[in-house]
Design an enzyme around this catalytic site. Sequence first.
Site, PDB file in Angstrom:
ATOM      1  N   GLY A 292     -21.396 -19.611 -31.002  1.00 25.82           N
ATOM      2  CA  GLY A 292     -22.136 -20.142 -32.214  1.00 25.82           C
ATOM      3  C   GLY A 292     -20.946 -20.512 -33.036  1.00 25.82           C
ATOM      4  O   GLY A 292     -19.773 -21.068 -32.804  1.00 25.82           O
ATOM      5  N   SER A 293     -21.192 -20.286 -34.376  1.00 27.22           N
ATOM      6  CA  SER A 293     -20.682 -21.187 -35.397  1.00 27.22           C
ATOM      7  C   SER A 293     -19.052 -20.438 -35.560  1.00 27.22           C
ATOM      8  O   SER A 293     -18.283 -21.122 -36.295  1.00 27.22           O
ATOM      9  CB  SER A 293     -21.157 -21.023 -36.782  1.00 27.22           C
ATOM     10  OG  SER A 293     -22.410 -21.869 -36.935  1.00 27.22           O
TER      11      SER A 293
END
Length: 577
Positions: A292-293
């Site tokens: 993810g981020s």
Amino acid sequence: MPLRLGNPARRINIGLAGMAVVLSLFAGRLVQLQGLDSKVFAAKAASLRVREEKLPARRGSITDVKGHEMAVTVEARQISADPAKIPPGERDAAATKLAGVLGVPKEGIAEKLAKTGTRYTLIARDVSLGTASRVMDLKIDGVAARPHYQRLYPGGDLAGGLIGFVGDDGDGLTGVEQSYDDLLAGKDGRQTIEIGGTGQRIPMTRSTRMEPVAGQDVRLTIDRDIQWAAQQAITRQVKAAGARSGSVIVMDVRTGQVIAMANAPEVDLGAWKALPPAGWANRAVSEVFEPGSTGKVVTAAAALQTGAVRPETVFEVKDKYRCADRLLGDAHPHPPEHLTFTGIIAESSNVGTIMAAERVTDQSLYGMLRAFGFGAKTGSGAYGEEAGLLPKRETWSGSQRCTIAFGQGVSVTALQMAGVYQTIANGGVRIPPRVVAGTVDGDHRFVPAPAPKQTRVVSARTAKDISAMLEAAVSAEGTGSLAAIDGYRVAGKTGTAQRYDEKCRGYCGYTATFVGFTPADAPRLVALAVVQAPENGHFGGEIAAPVFKEVMTFALKTRKIPPTGTTAPPVRMGTER
């Protein structure tokens, strides 16, 4: 007719002839036994009289970086029996007595004593010396106590997945116990003795003996105290969040040494047989997930390193973005914003990251992912490590290059992701993580493990720019504010990724992550916390960031790392619309 007496001489001759035949048979057999076949029968007698025994080697210890024992071998006994030597009428009483001393059910012992078809049956293993002495005091004919070594784990489940355990035969099955089995096991010895019909050694008879060679000790990079704090923190958060599992990694930025590798749930090394094999894994290196981020720093590194953008480059960021056949968006709807690249990373905008990624080629982004270690094992020495997944650049679809830019469509382990941030914290120089500091040889000399190869991934300037952007992400305006530590400058990144689950054959649930380092301007430690499938909340900033803060605070105090006393320089997050 008159009776005639028999001829005594003939009877005597016949008797003598018969005796001569019998004696000749005995003589022939004697000649065969003592002459022709003497060596064969002597060898057979020796084989029945001579017994070869294994002299087990003491297994080396596994210690933490300060020498505290985390796996140790102690002398013990194995209790065995020869069922044929115990009369049927005495077996029940013998089983009752043995069960009382050993503290095990009587029925199991009685069943073993009833196996009269064998001359050996194991009653109990890993019996303490005191208990074995009480067993022998029972003076049950046919019951013996043989020397044996028992493997103990003083910490219970402390670093259980990393350390691993040994099986009943003394061989390492998982973890460091398996990876370093050849060093730890040593070399068993042998001895040959002569025994009598009762099984007792015959005094003053010949014997040969080859002494065992004890195994070497393995010293981990793990700090026992920080490991304990990490396990406590992640265990509490997994329970509070109703999550499936979680992991924590703490690394030394300058050396790549792993100071803590914690999992929840963790393997209880004293009761590993009660767990299914799937529960033996070290999740920090075997469980893969989409970052993810937290993976956006790789996109940032590619964009900054190629000169395509600068931290202050401004983008007009909407909440949706069309990428090939997919409409991708940010975590929350918002009106168009003018954000600097620093603001994009600090606020974790998917759309802004995609826009920055479009300024670099697919080859540049793929090359940066490879350089940071995606798609390859770290070489840490941890058992069961997975390489994760990085699709070949040639297979990327139109939308895949966009999702990969913000951390979806690739998979990593917790250790791999911690290594990415170690590289940034170390001025752009990657040091492969390692879990073994070295070994201790038979002369009690510490032999350090070979120093890992260092590789420059990005320039010092790029690493410094990314550090500043990550520090902004932990500010009050960023998504990682709950990771801030009083008095210290912290740089880090949240991650909230959709989680692929085979049970639902698709994305269901989330992976919440936070990874960062401190002090941001003179990094010493990097830590990562990941929580899988939380049900009470799912954002990395609210689920994983508090774990990072707790563990990092404890590690800073334990390592006596003071604040730098500096303040973060101002950064521009956005502009007026």
